[in-house]
Design an enzyme around this catalytic site. Sequence first.
Site, short mmCIF file in Angstrom:
data_model
loop_
_atom_site.label_atom_id
_atom_site.label_comp_id
_atom_site.label_asym_id
_atom_site.label_seq_id
_atom_site.Cartn_x
_atom_site.Cartn_y
_atom_site.Cartn_z
N ASP A 11 3.28 11.97 -5.80
CA ASP A 11 4.52 12.01 -5.01
C ASP A 11 4.08 12.14 -3.56
OD1 ASP A 11 5.42 14.13 -7.63
OD2 ASP A 11 6.24 12.14 -7.32
N ASP A 130 16.10 9.59 -13.40
CA ASP A 130 15.93 11.05 -13.25
C ASP A 130 17.14 11.68 -13.94
OD1 ASP A 130 14.60 10.97 -9.81
OD2 ASP A 130 13.72 10.46 -11.76
O1 LIG Z 1 11.48 11.61 -8.00
C1 LIG Z 1 11.79 12.15 -6.91
O2 LIG Z 1 12.70 11.68 -6.17
C2 LIG Z 1 11.06 13.36 -6.44
C3 LIG Z 1 11.33 13.87 -5.16
C4 LIG Z 1 10.61 14.97 -4.71
C5 LIG Z 1 9.62 15.54 -5.50
C6 LIG Z 1 9.36 15.06 -6.79
C7 LIG Z 1 10.10 13.97 -7.26
N1 LIG Z 1 9.89 13.49 -8.54
C8 LIG Z 1 9.14 14.21 -9.51
C9 LIG Z 1 7.91 13.45 -9.87
O3 LIG Z 1 8.30 12.27 -10.54
C10 LIG Z 1 6.96 14.33 -10.68
O4 LIG Z 1 5.69 13.97 -10.29
C11 LIG Z 1 7.08 14.11 -12.20
O5 LIG Z 1 8.32 14.61 -12.58
C12 LIG Z 1 5.92 14.81 -12.93
O6 LIG Z 1 6.10 16.18 -12.79
P1 LIG Z 1 5.06 17.26 -13.42
O7 LIG Z 1 4.04 16.54 -14.27
O8 LIG Z 1 5.92 18.23 -14.18
O9 LIG Z 1 4.42 17.89 -12.20
#
Ligand SMILES: O=C(O)c1ccccc1NC[C@H](O)[C@H](O)[C@H](O)COP(=O)(O)O
Length: 253
Positions: A11, A130
């Site tokens: 990210d 999401d």
């Molecule tokens: O998807 C977004 O818009 C967004 C915005 C800000 C910060 C994170 C975001 N998405 C979350 C990412 O897709 C995140 O890397 C995944 O959900 C994987 O998360 P973890 O493996 O739990 O750390």
Amino acid sequence: MLKSRIIPCLDVNDGRVVKGVKFQNLRDAGSPVELAAHYEAQGADELVVLDVSATRQARLAMLETIEEVRKQLSIPLTVGGGVGSVEDAGRLLGAGADKVSINSAAVRNPDLINEMADRFGAQCTVVAVDAKRDTSQENFWQVMTRSGTQGEPLDAAKWAGEAQQRGAGEILLTSFDRDGTRSGYDLELMDAVVAACSLPVIASGGADSVQHMVEAFEHGAHAVLAASIFHDKNMTVADVKRDLAKMGIEVRQ
Ligand SMILES: O=C(O)c1ccccc1NC[C@H](O)[C@H](O)[C@H](O)COP(=O)(O)O
């Protein structure tokens, strides 16, 4: 049988890799170019780079970041975040992305999915969903847009099914509730989406162990995405693949 894929996620905010919990409290996790090379060397099957920058100039700088990341990688690269049009997607593909993921813009204008698939092919067209569990309703996950800040009157499973009808090639399914929490993937969300959509689904949000990944594969995921466990160096992609192979999950060695 297709091999199960392990996909680290970068990210990127203002040119730096960040990591938060439920899309909040983003902390610095390093350089996108260095981490991309690092994860490929560990055996990552693909890489996802998500631009979570707030400002326009940071988003424009993203093309340079993608070009730099591309130079490091021979594995497939999916890029998303703030993609608003077929032209945006074309610029990212031109900078070296193999696939482009769209979320908010596709919810605003679902025809964008058709346009991307028609112009670039289903294999380039990833719809990022999401999803946030709606506790007031049984088995209902609300589609979230704008980096998890906007709830849409849209059921995540139905939306994934519509994305398939419109020509998408893959679903990137992120649990808002599980993101960054290390509490495991939302398996019931996986079940609901897999029942409504026969596209390959990438499970995302919550991974903290190989067992979590096995569970996701058992619930129909074709690939697992993780950020926290890799950025925090709890385990390497190689560790994960070694353990998955021992547990009988077929992975690319
Ligand atoms: O998807 C977004 O818009 C967004 C915005 C800000 C910060 C994170 C975001 N998405 C979350 C990412 O897709 C995140 O890397 C995944 O959900 C994987 O998360 P973890 O493996 O739990 O750390």
